[in-house]
Enzyme design. Sequence first.
Site, PDB file in Angstrom:
ATOM      1  CG  ASP A  72      -0.316   0.156   2.539  1.00 22.77           C
ATOM      2  OD1 ASP A  72       0.939   0.257   2.613  1.00 22.77           O
ATOM      3  OD2 ASP A  72      -1.032   0.204   3.548  1.00 22.77           O
ATOM      4  CB  CYS A 111       1.021  -2.338   4.893  1.00 19.47           C
ATOM      5  SG  CYS A 111       0.891  -3.376   6.355  1.00 19.47           S
ATOM      6  CB  THR A 171       2.565  -2.392  11.153  1.00 21.58           C
ATOM      7  OG1 THR A 171       1.284  -2.869  10.710  1.00 21.58           O
ATOM      8  CG2 THR A 171       2.455  -1.008  11.753  1.00 21.58           C
ATOM      9  CG  HIS A 211       9.322 -25.208  11.891  1.00 21.99           C
ATOM     10  ND1 HIS A 211       9.631 -25.155  13.231  1.00 21.99           N
ATOM     11  CD2 HIS A 211      10.359 -25.864  11.305  1.00 21.99           C
ATOM     12  CE1 HIS A 211      10.797 -25.747  13.445  1.00 21.99           C
ATOM     13  NE2 HIS A 211      11.266 -26.174  12.282  1.00 21.99           N
ATOM     14  CG  HIS A 232       7.214 -28.806  10.646  1.00 21.53           C
ATOM     15  ND1 HIS A 232       7.154 -28.298  11.925  1.00 21.53           N
ATOM     16  CD2 HIS A 232       8.495 -29.210  10.462  1.00 21.53           C
ATOM     17  CE1 HIS A 232       8.341 -28.372  12.482  1.00 21.53           C
ATOM     18  NE2 HIS A 232       9.174 -28.925  11.624  1.00 21.53           N
TER      19      HIS A 232
END
Length: 143
Positions: A10, A66, A68, A99, A134
Amino acid sequence: MAGKVVIGSDHGGFTLKAFAIKLLSDMGYDVIDAGPEEAVSCDYPVYAEKVAEMVTGEDIPGILICGTGLGMSMAANKIKGIRAAMCTNEYMAKMARAHNNANILCLGERVIGPGLAEEIIRAFMTSEFEGDRHLRRINLFDK
């Protein structure tokens, strides 16, 4: 050629996206830029969905950026088949792939600088899913 990767952002991740595109190209990847084309205010869920659909449709990894990394990861993880991981260090990126079989890396431009972003991207793109125990856990995601 190392393969394809799709990337989107963004406005809050636009500068880091440009950095990542160059890095990935230098690493030998064919980079698909899903937008935006300029750093103007835009809605991150639009780009998260666009990248997520390309990742699931073409079975290629993706990167979303973005401010964060949180909004992109939340929006992308709503798409069936997506395992988006917001990573703030190299170890998280490696483990997300090894994992958790993450297929989208989410980064926050306002949280990490380009040097750390490079380490995280390199770790994510060069790590592989270990499978085995996993895989059983990953299969529980789609219940």
